[in-house]
Design an enzyme around this catalytic site. Structure first.
Site, PDB file in Angstrom:
ATOM      1  N   HIS A 107      11.561 -15.367   6.228  1.00 35.68           N
ATOM      2  CA  HIS A 107      10.667 -14.620   5.129  1.00 35.68           C
ATOM      3  C   HIS A 107      11.323 -14.812   3.748  1.00 35.68           C
ATOM      4  CE1 HIS A 107       7.199 -11.820   4.869  1.00 35.68           C
ATOM      5  NE2 HIS A 107       7.953 -11.200   4.092  1.00 35.68           N
TER       6      HIS A 107
ATOM      7  N   ARG B 247       1.059  -0.799  -2.640  1.00 39.73           N
ATOM      8  CA  ARG B 247       2.320  -1.087  -3.572  1.00 39.73           C
ATOM      9  C   ARG B 247       1.824  -2.180  -4.464  1.00 39.73           C
ATOM     10  NH1 ARG B 247       6.365  -3.261  -0.124  1.00 39.73           N
ATOM     11  NH2 ARG B 247       7.831  -3.304  -1.605  1.00 39.73           N
TER      12      ARG B 247
ATOM     13  N   SER C  50       9.276  -2.760   4.649  1.00 41.66           N
ATOM     14  CA  SER C  50       7.984  -3.433   4.519  1.00 41.66           C
ATOM     15  C   SER C  50       8.315  -4.997   5.314  1.00 41.66           C
ATOM     16  CB  SER C  50       7.660  -3.860   3.234  1.00 41.66           C
ATOM     17  OG  SER C  50       6.643  -5.065   3.153  1.00 41.66           O
TER      18      SER C  50
ATOM     19  N   LYS D 173       7.696  -6.014   9.923  1.00 40.70           N
ATOM     20  CA  LYS D 173       6.664  -6.889  10.555  1.00 40.70           C
ATOM     21  C   LYS D 173       7.609  -7.768  11.125  1.00 40.70           C
ATOM     22  CE  LYS D 173       5.295  -8.317   6.014  1.00 40.70           C
ATOM     23  NZ  LYS D 173       5.337  -7.238   5.075  1.00 40.70           N
TER      24      LYS D 173
END
Ligand code: URA
Length: 444
Positions: free
Chosen positions: A84, A170, A185, A189
């Site tokens: 990510h 956001r 955040s 996930k």
């Protein structure tokens, strides 16, 4: 859990720099997920957190509350690895590294995000491909993982649904650049999707949410500690975002550049970073003895075309029309282009990454309001990067835009030529692309 909490009191406490308890955070996030907390109350709390921060305990409570707002998968085996990024401009590495890692034996369960602020989102970009489904059920996600070992989806209602809501808020309330909010955040996930290890690309510089390297390091540490707390193998990289990654910015354009890179014709910075991140995934998976060996393995499958095969297979499996891989005109394309030319000679010393991202959003490539529809076709193709020599009149970049956007493009061109791109007489020293790599192996 006490039922005497009120949203008002919790917002007020954080507004006044108080420390929230785990129960208060859990109550608020559960309320948001179930619909008893309104979006405007969540937005107010987000702004209070943005302004006053959270300590480690609060960040941990927020991450856990968001994680357990939905289902939590666990593929258990070590070779299920995801990557990510904390968000950048022109950052399309996921499309390149996921098939590379898969071709090397890594299983890649990837739940990606949409655009956030001035940064583009993996899910928005891949939706430029006609038919490609990013919204599939968690059961189908698991089935796809079992059958093919590479699935790329957006957030579902089942995976960290609290983040789905918070992320959208956001994006439009200027509450993105916060270490606790980004940690919660991303990790809610990533922990829910069931990978055993995560490679995190933490961006730093003008186009990153953490502009200063000191803050990027704190964010990387916060993410690494969260992963380790959940017994995940972790790699964090701090990488430069002082100019866009690669040459293309915009949804369709970034898909084209990803395919070009998978064909071995990508720009140097994008290729290098994609290989390094993929190498990290291979290493965390236990399929290479070191990060360096992982990069070598990644390079082999990029060069022999194996990675491109896995990319094509993923497009077809998720309902996409793969013809764009051989014919880019099959992707949404803007009717008009215009070259923006240098007004003097010298060396490119600055490309304001954030401004370029915001220009792309204004053209329609991102959202200004949560309900905005993305225009996949618009964007920019850079002809010069920082350190490149440029002659007067030479093209700095090309804008791809729609017929009704002439005056907007004129404004953008003025902004680019007067402040966003700087040309100086002396050649600037370039920032290192990969500035720090940290690894923690907890699953052997
Ligand atoms: N990516 C995410 O998923 N969340 C953030 O807050 C930033 C980047």
């Amino acid at each position: 859990m006490s039922q005497n909490f009120t949203a008002y009191n919790i917002i007020q406490k954080k507004r006044d720099k108080g420390k929230l308890t785990t129960d208060e955070i859990k109550w608020f996030i559960t309320g948001l997920t179930e619909g008893s907390i309104a979006d405007y109350q969540m937005s107010a709390l987000l702004m209070a957190i943005y302004l006053n921060g959270m300590d480690k305990e609060e960040t941990r409570a927020l991450t856990d509350a968001m994680l357990y707002s939905g289902r939590v998968l666990d593929f258990k085996e070590r070779h299920f690895i995801d990557k990510h990024s904390t968000g950048g401009v022109g950052d399309k590495t996921s499309f390149i590294l996921a098939p590379i890692a898969r071709a090397c034996g890594v299983m890649v369960p990837m739940i990606a995000g949409r655009g956030l602020g001035h940064t583009g989102g993996t899910v928005d970009k891949i939706e430029a491909v006609k038919g490609f489904k990013t919204e599939i059920s968690l059961d189908d996600f698991q089935k796809g993982m079992k059958e093919r070992g590479l699935v790329l989806i957006g957030q579902t209602k089942e995976i960290a649904p609290a983040d789905k809501k918070i992320y959208a808020l956001r994006d439009v309330t200027a509450t993105v650049e916060s270490i606790p909010l980004i940690t919660a955040s991303i990790m809610s996930k990533k922990l829910a999707e069931g990978a055993s290890g995560i490679v995190m690309d933490v961006k730093t510089g003008d186009g990153a949410f953490m502009k200063e390297s000191k803050k990027a390091k704190l964010l990387a540490q916060s993410i690494l500690e969260t992963g380790v707390r959940f017994k995940k193998n972790m790699m964090t990289m701090i990488t430069d975002m002082n100019q866009p990654l690669g040459l293309m910015i915009g949804n369709s354009l970034e898909i084209i550049e990803s395919v070009e890179t998978l064909k071995g014709k990508g720009p140097k910075d994008l290729t290098e970073l994609s290989l390094s991140l993929a190498g990290g995934m291979i290493y965390l998976a236990g399929l290479a003895k070191s990060h360096a060996e992982g990069i070598k393995k990644a390079t082999v499958v990029l060069e022999n075309g194996e990675a491109l095969k896995y990319f094509r297979e993923m497009i077809i499996a998720q309902g996409g029309d793969p013809s764009f891989i051989d014919d880019y005109s099959k992707l949404p394309t803007a009717e008009k282009t215009i070259d923006i030319k240098a007004t003097k000679a010298g060396f490119v010393s600055k490309i304001s990454c954030k401004e370029m991202g915001l220009h792309c959003v204004k053209l329609g490539g991102g959202r200004m309001k949560a309900e905005d529809k993305i225009d996949f076709a618009v964007g920019f193709v850079l002809n010069k990067k920082i350190g490149d020599a440029v002659k007067k009149g030479e093209t700095l970049l090309t804008v791809h835009y729609r017929p009704k956007q002439d005056s907007l493009v004129e404004e953008i061109a003025k902004s680019i030529l007067t402040k966003d791109i700087e040309i100086k007489k002396t050649k600037p020293t370039k920032k290192k692309l990969i500035q720090e790599v940290k690894v923690k192996i907890v699953r052997k």
